[in-house]
Design an enzyme around this catalytic site. Structure first.
Site, short mmCIF file in Angstrom:
data_model
loop_
_atom_site.label_atom_id
_atom_site.label_comp_id
_atom_site.label_asym_id
_atom_site.label_seq_id
_atom_site.Cartn_x
_atom_site.Cartn_y
_atom_site.Cartn_z
N GLU A 13 48.43 -74.47 8.86
CA GLU A 13 48.35 -73.90 10.20
C GLU A 13 49.34 -74.69 11.05
O GLU A 13 49.23 -75.91 11.13
CB GLU A 13 46.92 -74.07 10.72
CG GLU A 13 46.65 -73.28 11.97
CD GLU A 13 45.18 -73.35 12.39
OE1 GLU A 13 44.92 -73.07 13.56
OE2 GLU A 13 44.32 -73.70 11.55
N ARG A 52 39.72 -83.24 -1.12
CA ARG A 52 40.81 -83.67 -0.24
C ARG A 52 41.03 -85.17 -0.35
O ARG A 52 40.17 -85.91 -0.83
CB ARG A 52 40.56 -83.24 1.20
CG ARG A 52 39.33 -83.83 1.87
CD ARG A 52 39.31 -83.50 3.37
NE ARG A 52 39.53 -82.10 3.67
CZ ARG A 52 40.44 -81.67 4.58
NH1 ARG A 52 41.18 -82.51 5.25
NH2 ARG A 52 40.57 -80.39 4.81
N LYS A 56 43.99 -83.60 12.06
CA LYS A 56 45.12 -83.28 12.94
C LYS A 56 44.74 -83.49 14.40
O LYS A 56 45.57 -83.88 15.20
CB LYS A 56 45.53 -81.83 12.72
CG LYS A 56 46.45 -81.63 11.55
CD LYS A 56 47.09 -80.26 11.62
CE LYS A 56 46.68 -79.43 10.44
NZ LYS A 56 47.19 -78.08 10.47
P1 ATP Z 1 42.79 -80.41 9.83
O1 ATP Z 1 41.39 -80.11 9.36
O2 ATP Z 1 43.10 -81.86 9.98
O3 ATP Z 1 43.23 -79.60 11.00
P2 ATP Z 1 43.66 -78.53 7.94
O4 ATP Z 1 43.06 -78.64 6.61
O5 ATP Z 1 43.08 -77.48 8.83
O6 ATP Z 1 43.70 -79.95 8.61
P3 ATP Z 1 45.93 -76.98 7.32
O7 ATP Z 1 47.21 -76.91 8.04
O8 ATP Z 1 45.06 -75.81 7.38
O9 ATP Z 1 45.21 -78.27 7.86
O10 ATP Z 1 46.15 -77.44 5.83
C1 ATP Z 1 47.00 -76.79 4.93
C2 ATP Z 1 46.57 -77.10 3.54
O11 ATP Z 1 46.52 -78.51 3.32
C3 ATP Z 1 45.18 -76.57 3.25
O12 ATP Z 1 45.20 -75.89 2.02
C4 ATP Z 1 44.33 -77.79 3.18
O13 ATP Z 1 43.28 -77.61 2.28
C5 ATP Z 1 45.30 -78.86 2.73
N1 ATP Z 1 44.87 -80.18 3.21
C6 ATP Z 1 44.66 -80.56 4.48
N2 ATP Z 1 44.21 -81.83 4.55
C7 ATP Z 1 44.15 -82.28 3.27
C8 ATP Z 1 43.77 -83.52 2.66
N3 ATP Z 1 43.35 -84.57 3.38
N4 ATP Z 1 43.85 -83.62 1.32
C9 ATP Z 1 44.27 -82.58 0.58
N5 ATP Z 1 44.64 -81.40 1.08
C10 ATP Z 1 44.58 -81.22 2.41
MG MG Z 2 43.00 -75.36 8.07
#
Ligand code: ATP
Ligand code: MG
Length: 561
Positions: A41, A267, A277
Site C-alpha cells: 500500500e 512476518r 508504518k
Molecule cells: P503496516 O501494517 O505496517 O502498515 P502493511 O503490512 O500494511 O504494513 P503493506 O504495504 O500492505 O504494509 O505490505 C505489503 C506486503 O508486505 C504485504 O504482503 C505484507 O504482508 C508484507 N509485509 C509487511 N510487513 C511485513 C513484515 N514485517 N514481515 C514480512 N512481510 C511483511
Molecule cells: Mg497492508
C-alpha cells in the site's frame, strides 16, 4: 546514491514450506509458470519486514523462472503519494529485483471487480444492506454465537441490482448502503459472516478520479486482482490466514479462468525495532529521526544510507527462513550478516577517532613517503593504495599507556608495535601538559621494517592504525546505535509510551582524522576503518569534506568511548 547491479534469487538449500508447496504444484502440473505479486500500500516507505516479503515474492518467481508483479494496493481512495510510489520502486530495484512489464495498480481493475460484484448479485450471492453501525454489531454476533441474518438478506436479484446501481450513481450517502457477500452468518469465522464487499465513498481516487463513488473492500478485491493477473501463489503474512476462507469463497463462487491460492507466512519482527508504518511515520513527523532514510530507521532507504548492501539484506532474509510461526528475530543477526558481507567486500582505510600525536624522533623532518597499503586482505583483486607517512602521525589515544599492565601489548615505553603498512616503532616516552594530559608520544622507528615486516623475524604483538598528521583530513562521522533501548519497544507499562524507549544516545557525531584517500569518498562508498568498524559515505559528503555513517561496529575490537 549509486545503484548497484545485483543478481538476486539464487537457489538455496533451505527448502522452506513455500518452496515445498511450489515444488509440488510444479510437479503435479497445477502450475506451469509461477506468478507471484508484491502488493504494497503506497502509504509509507518499505522496511526490512517488506524486504522479507519481497525476497519471497520476487525470489520465488525468479527461482522458478516465473514472474512477480509489483502491484500498488490502492483500493482505498486516498491520495496517492508519488513520493511513496517512487521510493517503493527504487527500493525493490535496489534489492535486486525487477517486475518487468508487471507493474500494476489495484485500481486498474475497478471495472472488472465491479463486473464481478454484479455477477455475484446475479448468482444470488450478494445483497445491498442498510444496517446501521449499531445494528451491524448486534446482527453480526460474536465468534461463539452465530449472527442473525440481516433483514435485507433475502432481497431479489432485481432489487439488489437496482440498489447497487443506485449506490454506484451516488444516490446513497456514505454508510447508508453497502454491498455484502451472502456467505454464512453462523460461521465461527467472523470474516465469513456476510462481509461487506463494496461501500460508498464519495471521494476521488488518484487513478480513477471521480468515476467511482463505490469502492471494493480489500478482501473482495485482492483475490480478484490475483485472478485477473494470473497469480498462482499469492503469498502474504499470517494475519491474513483467517481471511483465506473468504478468499477461496470468492474464487470458487466467481470461478475466474485462473484460480489463485493464498499462502501465509510469519512476518518478520526484529528486536530493538518498530516496524509498523504508522509508527515509522510518527518518528518522521515528530522529527525524532531526520527522515524516512535516517540511518537508524529499519526502512530499506535507511539501511541503504546506513551502508547495508542489498546482498546482505537478501542473505539475511534467506537465513531467517520462512515459517508459519510468529517469532522475534535478534537484530544482532542482521548486524552479523552485514558485517560478514562487508568484511568480504569493503576496502580498508585508516581513521583515527580520538587522536594523540606520535612523533617518530629518528625519522627525517620534512620527509614524506608513500607506502603501499592493501585495500582488502579478503579480496586480492581490490589492489593497493598509497598512504603517506611522515615524522608526525596521529594514533588512537587508547593505543598508548604510560604505566601499562603486563598484558598491554600496544604502545608503552620500551615496547614495539607495528604501524599498519608502515614501520615497527618503539616507544621512548611521552610529553604531558601542565595538567598531566599526554600531548605527544615519542617513538623511534626501525628503517629495516618498511611495510611492517621484521627481516630478523622478531615477533610484534600488536598492529595499530594511524594517519599522517600533515596529510590527514577531517571527516564528520555519525556513530549510530540502536534506535530503541528495549528489546521490544512496544512493551511499555500502563501510562507509558513506546517513544519512552527511544535511545537518547542513538546518534553521536564526532570528528575523525582520516587518511587522505577518503577525502573525496563518493556517497554510498563503503569502508572498513581498520580496528573500528564499517562505515559508509553519506550523501551529505562534499568533496574534501566527507561524512561517514557507521554501519556496524567490528566485533570485539577497538571500542569507542
Ligand atoms: P503496516 O501494517 O505496517 O502498515 P502493511 O503490512 O500494511 O504494513 P503493506 O504495504 O500492505 O504494509 O505490505 C505489503 C506486503 O508486505 C504485504 O504482503 C505484507 O504482508 C508484507 N509485509 C509487511 N510487513 C511485513 C513484515 N514485517 N514481515 C514480512 N512481510 C511483511
Ligand atoms: Mg497492508
Amino acid at each position: 546514491m549509486s545503484e548497484e547491479s545485483n543478481s538476486a534469487g539464487s537457489p538455496s538449500a533451505n527448502r522452506h514450506f513455500i518452496r515445498q508447496i511450489i515444488d509440488a504444484d510444479v510437479a503435479s502440473g497445477r502450475v506451469k509458470k509461477v506468478v507471484t505479486r508484491f502488493p504494497p500500500e503506497p502509504n509509507g516507505y518499505l522496511h526490512i519486514g517488506h524486504a522479507k516479503a519481497i525476497c519471497l515474492d520476487f525470489g520465488m518467481a525468479k527461482e522458478y523462472g516465473g514472474e512477480c508483479h509489483l502491484r500498488m494496493d490502492d483500493t482505498n481512495p486516498t491520495r496517492e503519494d508519488v513520493e511513496y510510489v517512487d521510493s517503493i520502486k527504487q527500493d525493490v530495484h535496489w534489492l535486486g529485483f525487477d517486475w518487468g512489464d508487471g507493474y500494476f495498480h489495484a485500481s486498474d481493475y475497478f471495472d472488472k471487480i465491479y463486473e464481478y460484484a454484479v455477477k455475484l448479485i446475479k448468482l444470488g450471492k450478494a445483497y445491498v444492506c442498510h444496517l446501521t453501525a449499531d445494528e451491524w454489531k448486534e446482527y453480526r454476533g460474536v465468534p461463539e454465537v452465530p449472527g442473525k441474518p440481516s433483514p435485507y438478506r433475502d432481497r431479489s436479484v432485481e432489487e439488489n441490482l437496482e440498489l447497487f446501481a443506485k449506490m454506484t450513481r451516488g444516490e446513497f450517502d456514505e454508510g447508508a448502503a453497502v454491498l455484502r457477500a451472502k456467505v454464512d452468518m453462523a460461521s465461527p469465522n467472523m470474516h465469513m459472516r456476510d462481509p461487506v464487499i463494496y461501500r460508498v465513498r464519495k471521494v476521488s481516487h488518484h487513478n480513477t478520479g471521480d468515476k467511482w463513488c463505490v469502492y471494493p473492500m480489500y478482501d473482495f478485491a485482492h483475490p480478484l486482482e490475483d485472478a485477473i493477473e494470473g497469480v498462482t501463489h499469492s503469498i502474504c503474512t499470517l494475519e491474513f490466514e483467517v481471511h483465506r476462507p473468504f478468499y477461496d469463497w470468492v474464487v470458487e463462487t466467481l470461478n475466474p479462468p485462473v484460480k489463485p491460492h493464498q499462502f501465509e507466512f510469519a512476518r518478520l519482527n526484529l528486536t530493538y525495532t518498530v516496524m509498523s508504518k504508522r509508527r515509522l511515520l510518527e518518528l518522521v513527523q515528530e522529527k525524532r529521526v531526520s527522515g524516512w532514510d535516517d540511518p537508524r530507521m529499519p526502512t530499506i532507504c535507511g539501511l541503504r544510507r546506513r551502508g547495508y548492501t542489498p546482498e546482505s539484506i537478501r542473505n539475511f532474509c534467506e537465513i531467517i527462513g520462512v515459517t508459519k510461526y510468529n517469532s522475534l528475530t535478534d537484530v544482532a543477526l542482521l548486524e552479523h550478516v552485514v558485517r560478514d558481507d562487508l568484511n568480504k567486500t569493503s576496502p580498508r582505510a585508516m581513521a583515527v577517532f580520538d587522536p594523540v600525536k606520535l612523533i617518530v624522533d629518528n625519522y627525517p623532518e620534512g620527509q614524506t613517503e608513500e607506502l603501499p597499503a592493501v585495500n582488502n586482505p579478503e579480496d586480492p583483486a581490490a589492489g593497493t593504495r598509497m598512504v603517506p607517512f611522515s615524522r608526525e602521525i596521529f594514533i588512537e589515544r587508547d593505543d598508548f599507556m604510560e604505566d601499562a599492565p603486563k598484558k598491554f601489548f600496544r604502545l608503552t615505553p620500551g615496547r614495539e608495535v607495528r604501524l599498519r603498512w608502515a614501520y615497527v616503532v618503539k616507544c621512548v616516552g611521552c610529553e604531558k601538559d601542565a595538567a598531566g594530559n599526554i600531548v605527544a608520544v615519542h617513538c623511534t622507528y626501525d628503517p629495516e621494517t618498511r611495510g611492517g615486516n621484521t627481516p630478523d623475524g622478531r615477533k610484534i604483538k600488536s598492529t595499530i592504525h594511524w594517519v599522517s598528521a600533515a596529510h590527514a583530513k577531517r571527516a564528520e562521522v555519525r556513530l549510530y546505535d540502536r534506535l530503541f533501548t528495549k528489546e521490544d519497544p512496544s512493551d511499555v507499562p500502563e501510562g507509558a509510551d513506546w517513544r519512552d524507549n527511544l535511545n537518547p544516545d542513538s546518534l553521536k557525531i564526532v570528528t575523525a582524522l582520516v587518511e587522505p584517500s577518503l577525502a573525496d569518498a563518493a556517497a554510498g562508498a563503503r569502508f572498513q576503518f581498520e580496528r573500528v568498524g564499517y562505515f559508509c559515505a553519506d550523501p551529505d559528503s562534499k568533496p574534501g569534506a566527507p561524512v561517514f555513517n557507521r554501519t556496524v561496529t567490528l566485533k570485539d575490537l577497538f571500542k569507542l568511548k
